[in-house]
Scaffold this active site. Structure first.
Site, PDB file in Angstrom:
ATOM      1  N   GLY A  85       0.947  -1.120  -0.126  1.00 33.00           N
ATOM      2  CA  GLY A  85       0.059  -0.167  -0.130  1.00 33.00           C
ATOM      3  C   GLY A  85       0.905   1.259  -0.121  1.00 33.00           C
ATOM      4  O   GLY A  85       2.061   1.361   0.158  1.00 33.00           O
ATOM      5  N   GLY A  87       2.518   3.612   1.476  1.00 27.35           N
ATOM      6  CA  GLY A  87       3.186   4.164   2.761  1.00 27.35           C
ATOM      7  C   GLY A  87       3.827   5.352   3.014  1.00 27.35           C
ATOM      8  O   GLY A  87       4.217   5.744   3.861  1.00 27.35           O
ATOM      9  N   LYS A 108       4.180  11.847  -3.433  1.00 24.97           N
ATOM     10  CA  LYS A 108       5.160  10.797  -3.083  1.00 24.97           C
ATOM     11  C   LYS A 108       6.245  11.435  -1.804  1.00 24.97           C
ATOM     12  O   LYS A 108       6.986  12.291  -2.443  1.00 24.97           O
ATOM     13  CB  LYS A 108       5.827  10.209  -3.982  1.00 24.97           C
ATOM     14  CG  LYS A 108       6.553   9.089  -3.796  1.00 24.97           C
ATOM     15  CD  LYS A 108       6.861   7.989  -5.051  1.00 24.97           C
ATOM     16  CE  LYS A 108       7.728   6.963  -4.880  1.00 24.97           C
ATOM     17  NZ  LYS A 108       8.219   6.233  -6.072  1.00 24.97           N
ATOM     18  N   ARG A 171       3.452  13.195  -8.680  1.00 20.79           N
ATOM     19  CA  ARG A 171       3.372  12.334  -9.867  1.00 20.79           C
ATOM     20  C   ARG A 171       1.995  12.406 -10.541  1.00 20.79           C
ATOM     21  O   ARG A 171       1.052  12.321  -9.806  1.00 20.79           O
ATOM     22  CB  ARG A 171       3.921  11.109  -9.144  1.00 20.79           C
ATOM     23  CG  ARG A 171       3.538   9.760 -10.240  1.00 20.79           C
ATOM     24  CD  ARG A 171       4.355   8.807  -9.761  1.00 20.79           C
ATOM     25  NE  ARG A 171       3.827   7.683  -8.751  1.00 20.79           N
ATOM     26  CZ  ARG A 171       4.357   6.829  -8.378  1.00 20.79           C
ATOM     27  NH1 ARG A 171       5.582   6.534  -8.793  1.00 20.79           N
ATOM     28  NH2 ARG A 171       3.810   5.802  -7.357  1.00 20.79           N
ATOM     29  N   ARG A 178      -2.162  -1.326  -9.759  1.00 21.65           N
ATOM     30  CA  ARG A 178      -1.285  -2.077 -10.054  1.00 21.65           C
ATOM     31  C   ARG A 178      -1.671  -3.654 -10.128  1.00 21.65           C
ATOM     32  O   ARG A 178      -2.842  -4.065  -9.580  1.00 21.65           O
ATOM     33  CB  ARG A 178      -0.095  -2.013  -8.867  1.00 21.65           C
ATOM     34  CG  ARG A 178       0.309  -0.617  -8.568  1.00 21.65           C
ATOM     35  CD  ARG A 178       0.454  -0.187  -7.048  1.00 21.65           C
ATOM     36  NE  ARG A 178       0.414   1.200  -6.931  1.00 21.65           N
ATOM     37  CZ  ARG A 178       1.793   1.588  -6.851  1.00 21.65           C
ATOM     38  NH1 ARG A 178       2.919   0.977  -7.024  1.00 21.65           N
ATOM     39  NH2 ARG A 178       1.758   2.818  -6.537  1.00 21.65           N
ATOM     40  N   ASP A 247       4.082  -4.974  -7.559  1.00 16.30           N
ATOM     41  CA  ASP A 247       3.466  -3.838  -7.015  1.00 16.30           C
ATOM     42  C   ASP A 247       3.943  -2.403  -7.881  1.00 16.30           C
ATOM     43  O   ASP A 247       3.269  -1.327  -7.822  1.00 16.30           O
ATOM     44  CB  ASP A 247       3.614  -3.558  -5.364  1.00 16.30           C
ATOM     45  CG  ASP A 247       5.043  -3.692  -5.236  1.00 16.30           C
ATOM     46  OD1 ASP A 247       5.516  -4.667  -5.451  1.00 16.30           O
ATOM     47  OD2 ASP A 247       5.596  -2.841  -4.621  1.00 16.30           O
ATOM     48  N   ASN A 248       4.851  -2.825  -8.873  1.00 19.26           N
ATOM     49  CA  ASN A 248       5.392  -1.886  -9.634  1.00 19.26           C
ATOM     50  C   ASN A 248       5.125  -2.250 -11.015  1.00 19.26           C
ATOM     51  O   ASN A 248       5.737  -1.603 -11.886  1.00 19.26           O
ATOM     52  CB  ASN A 248       6.999  -1.667  -9.288  1.00 19.26           C
ATOM     53  CG  ASN A 248       7.356  -1.266  -7.963  1.00 19.26           C
ATOM     54  OD1 ASN A 248       6.690  -0.611  -7.373  1.00 19.26           O
ATOM     55  ND2 ASN A 248       8.362  -1.524  -7.419  1.00 19.26           N
ATOM     56  N   ASP A 257       7.715   4.093 -10.933  1.00 17.91           N
ATOM     57  CA  ASP A 257       8.490   3.700  -9.968  1.00 17.91           C
ATOM     58  C   ASP A 257      10.018   3.534 -10.355  1.00 17.91           C
ATOM     59  O   ASP A 257      10.375   2.650 -10.778  1.00 17.91           O
ATOM     60  CB  ASP A 257       8.240   2.549  -8.949  1.00 17.91           C
ATOM     61  CG  ASP A 257       7.298   2.828  -7.816  1.00 17.91           C
ATOM     62  OD1 ASP A 257       6.658   4.257  -7.970  1.00 17.91           O
ATOM     63  OD2 ASP A 257       6.916   2.119  -6.916  1.00 17.91           O
TER      64      ASP A 257
HETATM   65  P1  AMP Z   1       8.608   0.947  -3.565  1.00 22.13           P
HETATM   66  O1  AMP Z   1       9.920   0.914  -3.075  1.00 22.13           O
HETATM   67  O2  AMP Z   1       8.505   2.755  -3.601  1.00 22.13           O
HETATM   68  O3  AMP Z   1       7.989   0.449  -4.687  1.00 22.13           O
HETATM   69  O4  AMP Z   1       7.746   0.840  -2.008  1.00 22.13           O
HETATM   70  C1  AMP Z   1       7.552  -0.559  -1.717  1.00 22.13           C
HETATM   71  C2  AMP Z   1       6.337  -0.307  -0.519  1.00 22.13           C
HETATM   72  O5  AMP Z   1       7.289   0.275   0.728  1.00 22.13           O
HETATM   73  C3  AMP Z   1       5.393   0.597  -0.702  1.00 22.13           C
HETATM   74  O6  AMP Z   1       4.358  -0.167   0.177  1.00 22.13           O
HETATM   75  C4  AMP Z   1       5.894   1.752   0.005  1.00 22.13           C
HETATM   76  O7  AMP Z   1       4.790   2.730   0.468  1.00 22.13           O
HETATM   77  C5  AMP Z   1       6.623   1.393   1.139  1.00 22.13           C
HETATM   78  N1  AMP Z   1       7.528   2.223   1.396  1.00 22.13           N
HETATM   79  C6  AMP Z   1       8.679   2.803   0.795  1.00 22.13           C
HETATM   80  N2  AMP Z   1       9.351   3.610   1.595  1.00 22.13           N
HETATM   81  C7  AMP Z   1       8.953   3.968   2.590  1.00 22.13           C
HETATM   82  C8  AMP Z   1       8.910   5.152   3.392  1.00 22.13           C
HETATM   83  N3  AMP Z   1      10.009   5.879   3.505  1.00 22.13           N
HETATM   84  N4  AMP Z   1       7.742   5.215   4.358  1.00 22.13           N
HETATM   85  C9  AMP Z   1       6.899   4.237   4.403  1.00 22.13           C
HETATM   86  N5  AMP Z   1       6.788   3.466   3.390  1.00 22.13           N
HETATM   87  C10 AMP Z   1       7.801   3.202   2.390  1.00 22.13           C
HETATM   88 MG    MG Z   2       6.436   0.826  -5.606  1.00 24.59          MG
END
Ligand code: AMP
Ligand code: MG
Length: 481
Positions: A85, A87, A108, A171, A178, A247-248, A257
């Protein structure tokens, strides 16, 4: 101008309603005037940088905004997480282009949500800018992608391995759905949720499927088509996504992403730059196989919608999924043939020509972009690359002749498929260092101008088309935004 938010018409379990957490001292670093115009952003805002900084930091909300964080799941490096989700992202709502298409506007790095799982919900400035540069570059290359409206420096520090300046990227996307969004409902055996999601995806992204007899099978097929095209386009320009988790992987077929993404310089299908991709799962040449795998995961989620009888549903999904590798191969063969000016890869001789070239390029570590660029220019008198053999060049000309192609026709096809410049890793890194340290954006603007016209030789193109001096030998990318 008021934002709409069509996700709020979906059941509450699809998202958490949550507002961005204001930041201390937002300042606007880059703003995408072209995109703002395309998405009909209020012109009164466009000339007010502090107002834009506040809006794109989430310190002030756009009129009509109903911010939320979307739920999703996903396979990461092959392992399944039932709950990921947004985050550290807030979907503010939708903007619309002149044709009435809705585009999600998402911040983001805008603070924690229920999906943060201990993360800080923030992003460093460098990775926010990287997303801006890479998505603009992909758009310039005519490859479907989410885009960036703005990057804001937050005036706060985020703690990663070292303290870093914070940033937020705004963005836009045709939608943030996804494969992992479908997995979220499938793993919960929430068939009503799944159907609502599939209906939403069809209405928003594939409206022509709405009255079909088999809309969910057609949805699967449409997403497969979009992703086959997308990954083939990545292969055309040497793009390595780096983290093709489900998820990407979008339902719209947009690139999303840009964390650990990179560009291949010397041709080698085994190229990997991501520091966490130890086994090369997401290596350049593995991307078609991975998208086929991801599409199989999407198919699995749709089974309850395809047929009440599970075995019948599996049979129908399998018929669709079993074709994916061949569809990818055909698309790739045709694309590579066009990089050589040929109409497609129908003849064995054309496929062999491509294969011979790539074998040679890998052995000699030839630069992917510059080799095809030099071949393109050689058709109007420029010297062909010295590194290619006389035999291969003769074969190539013979194949062009066999298709009855004039050099001008072949060249114009090649020019459309072979960029003169890509966002090379060493230039992107230098640009990020300079911009984050100095907050001066003049060089960045020049770089972006070049990347927006990558099929042309502009005044500044030569500044950015040199391959890395060390062949990207020790280059490494990181996920952490
Ligand atoms: P991503 O690497 O951007 O595809 O993120 C993978 C998952 O980790 C997603 O659910 C993001 O929302 C969560 N996530 C990545 N970085 C953070 C952060 N700094 N704080 C909270 N959630 C994060
Ligand atoms: Mg992602």
């Amino acid at each position: 101008m008021e934002l709409t938010n069509s996700y709020t018409r979906l059941p509450e379990r699809f998202y958490q309603r949550t507002a961005p957490k204001p930041v201390r001292d937002p300042s606007l670093l880059v703003f995408n005037h072209n995109l703002a115009e395309q998405l009909q952003l209020d012109t009164s805002l466009v000339d007010d940088p502090q107002r834009l900084a506040n809006l794109f930091a989430g310190n002030e909300l756009f009129a009509g905004s109903q911010p939320l964080a979307l739920a999703y799941a996903g396979h990461q490096f092959g392992g399944f997480s039932p709950q990921l989700g947004d985050g550290r992202a807030h979907l503010l709502g939708e903007l619309h282009d002149a044709q009435g298409h809705a585009f999600d506007l998402q911040l983001k790095g805008s603070g924690p949500t229920a999906f943060s799982r201990g993360g800080d919900g923030r992003s460093a400035l460098g990775p926010a800018l990287r997303e801006y540069i890479m998505s603009e570059a992909m758009h310039g290359l005519k490859i479907k992608t989410t885009r960036s409206l703005a990057v804001v420096a937050t005036g706060e520090t985020v703690r990663r391995e070292t303290p870093l300046p914070g940033g937020i990227v705004a963005r836009t996307a045709r939608s943030h759905l996804r494969v992992g969004t479908f997995q979220f409902f499938a793993v919960r055996r929430d068939t009503d949720g799944l159907r609502a999601l599939a209906d939403y995806a069809i209405a928003r992204l594939y409206p022509h499927l709405q009255n079909r007899q088999d809309p969910y099978l057609d949805l699967l097929d449409a997403v497969i088509s979009a992703q086959v095209e997308l990954v083939t386009e990545w292969m055309r320009v040497g793009f390595i996504h780096g983290v093709m988790n489900t998820d990407n992987t979008t339902i719209s077929g947009e690139t999303i992403d840009f964390g650990p993404c990179a560009m291949m310089s010397a041709y080698d299908p085994a190229t990997v730059f991501s520091s966490i991709d130890h086994r090369g799962r997401y290596a350049f040449g593995n991307q078609p196989a991975i998208i086929a795998w991801n599409m199989a995961r999407l198919a699995e989620t749709l089974l309850p919608l395809l047929d009440d009888d599970e075995q019948a549903a599996i049979t129908r999904a399998q018929a669709c999924i079993s074709e994916v590798p061949e569809r990818l191969d055909t698309a790739w063969q045709n694309m590579m043939a066009r990089k050589l000016g040929l109409p497609g890869a129908n003849a064995d001789d054309d496929r062999q020509l491509v294969a011979d070239l790539l074998t040679h390029m890998r052995q000699e570590k030839l630069d992917y972009t510059n080799t095809f660029d030099a071949l393109t220019e050689s058709l109007t008198g420029a010297h062909p690359p010295d590194s290619l053999t006389v035999d291969w060049l003769a074969n190539w000309h013979q194949r062009l002749q066999a298709h009855g192609l004039s050099e001008t026709t072949a060249k114009s096809r090649m020019r459309a498929h072979n960029p003169r410049v890509i966002p090379r890793n060493h230039h992107v890194e230098a640009m990020l260092d300079h911009t984050v340290q100095t907050r001066d954006t003049e060089r960045l603007k020049t770089f972006l101008r070049v990347l927006r016209s990558p099929y042309e030789q502009t005044e500044h193109t030569p500044q950015f088309s040199d391959p890395p001096a060390d062949g990207d030998k020790n280059y490494m990318t990181f996920c952490g935004t």
